[in-house]
Design an enzyme around this catalytic site. Structure first.
Site, short mmCIF file in Angstrom:
data_model
loop_
_atom_site.label_atom_id
_atom_site.label_comp_id
_atom_site.label_asym_id
_atom_site.label_seq_id
_atom_site.Cartn_x
_atom_site.Cartn_y
_atom_site.Cartn_z
N TYR A 135 0.83 -1.20 0.00
CA TYR A 135 0.00 0.00 0.00
C TYR A 135 0.87 1.26 0.00
CZ TYR A 135 -3.97 -2.98 1.45
OH TYR A 135 -4.95 -3.94 1.53
N LEU A 179 -18.21 -2.03 1.55
CA LEU A 179 -19.07 -1.06 0.85
C LEU A 179 -19.05 -1.29 -0.66
CD1 LEU A 179 -18.23 2.15 2.90
CD2 LEU A 179 -20.30 0.76 3.05
N THR A 229 -22.54 2.89 -1.48
CA THR A 229 -22.89 4.20 -0.94
C THR A 229 -23.89 4.92 -1.85
OG1 THR A 229 -21.15 5.43 -2.11
CG2 THR A 229 -20.55 4.39 -0.01
#
Length: 347
Positions: free
Chosen positions: A53, A238, A244
């Site tokens: 990352y 999500l 969302t």
């Protein structure tokens, strides 16, 4: 915030976990540090990272920056003991770390030491293998998954080699627990079997994708989790932001994942928007925020250890921290199952 056991270890983790894959690209260091502060103040004690990352995008220039940002927070605050820290060994296929060398007793010490150095800590609470050496059906590879080229003998030899190396890291005090990521039921079971036979580190958790849009974990993996006390650490709960509603009707917010990665890692299709419409309609009918509904759904699954979310900005994190106040009724859960049957496997 509810706390759950991390496998059969003595570690307790919050049911929500702060994912950090945007730290260093979409989320600058100052905001990342503020996110950690806010997460801990909201009852979260679990932070997940990886040596590869940040993402969105992945680049040779930024590899390891997320761990560095977290390490700078530890150095600045002195609050290492307040965090259950997880990170990952990238393994094969990731050319920016050790030239894509597979996970082995040769790469494990180097990877662990690199993470410890960047994180400015003397131990990692949960050390995870990011992908199996033999390959995985995760990340949309399930559509044409073919394990027929795997070598059973090579896989068994690799698992023994890696677990013995992990035991040496445990003995040194460098890691406390071991987890998998993007794994299968068979693979997890073999890791468990060998660990128990040899007395080496036992799998504590599996980090796989799981959301209302991606329910591959619901069958064999769920059975394994419940019977073996190996809970799921759900990533992308999500649906990479789809759930969302922010990407509906052609919307692409500036700086969002879709803005940076238009195909969303193979998740974007006409079918996914239809599925999201169905879930948004359920949330609207019952007066539940769609973000809270999506996260609460994962938390109420019988195999869940912790649900890993990412927040690019503080206001998103503040909103997510209200999730534990939400409990989905049996009526809502039944409607979610109906929508799942109508829109199975949308990506």
């Amino acid at each position: 915030m509810k706390m759950n056991p991390l496998g059969r270890t003595d570690i307790q983790v919050s049911e929500l976990c702060l994912g950090t894959m945007t730290f260093g690209t979409q989320t600058e260091e100052t905001e990342a540090h503020a996110q950690i502060d806010m997460a801990l103040a909201g009852g979260i004690n679990f932070v997940d990272a990886a040596e590869m990352y940040p993402v969105n995008p992945i680049s040779a220039e930024t590899v390891g920056l997320t761990e560095t940002i977290i390490g700078n927070w530890f150095a600045k605050t002195g609050r290492r003991s307040d965090v259950v820290l997880a990170t990952k060994h990238s393994g094969s296929g990731f050319k920016h770390a050790r030239d894509g060398a597979p996970i082995s007793s040769q790469t494990i010490p180097e990877a662990v030491e690199g993470s410890l150095r960047r994180l400015q800590t003397d131990h990692i609470d949960l050390y995870q293998f990011h992908w199996p050496n033999r390959g995985s059906y995760m990340f949309r590879q399930n559509w044409r998954y073919d394990p027929s080229k795997q070598s059973h003998a090579e896989t068994m030899a690799h698992m023994e080699d890696a677990l013995e190396a992990l035991q040496r890291q445990v003995d040194k005090g460098n890691i406390r627990a071991f987890g998998l990521s993007n794994e299968s039921a068979w693979g997890t079971s073999q890791w468990l079997r060998i660990a128990e036979e040899k007395g080496w580190p036992r799998v504590a958790s599996v980090q796989n994708e799981y959301s209302m849009l991606c329910r591959l974990y619901d069958t064999d993996m769920a059975e394994m989790s419940v019977n073996e006390d190996v809970g799921l650490l759900a990533f992308s709960p999500l649906g990479a932001g789809f759930l969302t509603g922010k990407y509906q009707h052609g919307s692409v917010p500036q700086g969002s994942r879709m803005d940076l990665v238009p195909e969303m890692g193979g998740r974007k299709s006409a079918r996914v928007f239809d599925a999201v419409d169905a879930y948004l309609a359920i949330a609207q009918r019952h007066g539940v925020d769609p973000v809270h509904m999506a996260l609460a759904f994962t938390l109420q699954r019988p195999f869940m250890c912790s649900s890993i979310f990412g927040a690019t900005h503080l206001d998103q994190l503040e909103h997510i921290l209200k999730t534990p106040e939400v409990t989905l009724s049996e009526e809502i859960l039944a409607e979610i199952d109906d929508a799942h049957r109508a829109h199975p496997m949308p990506y």
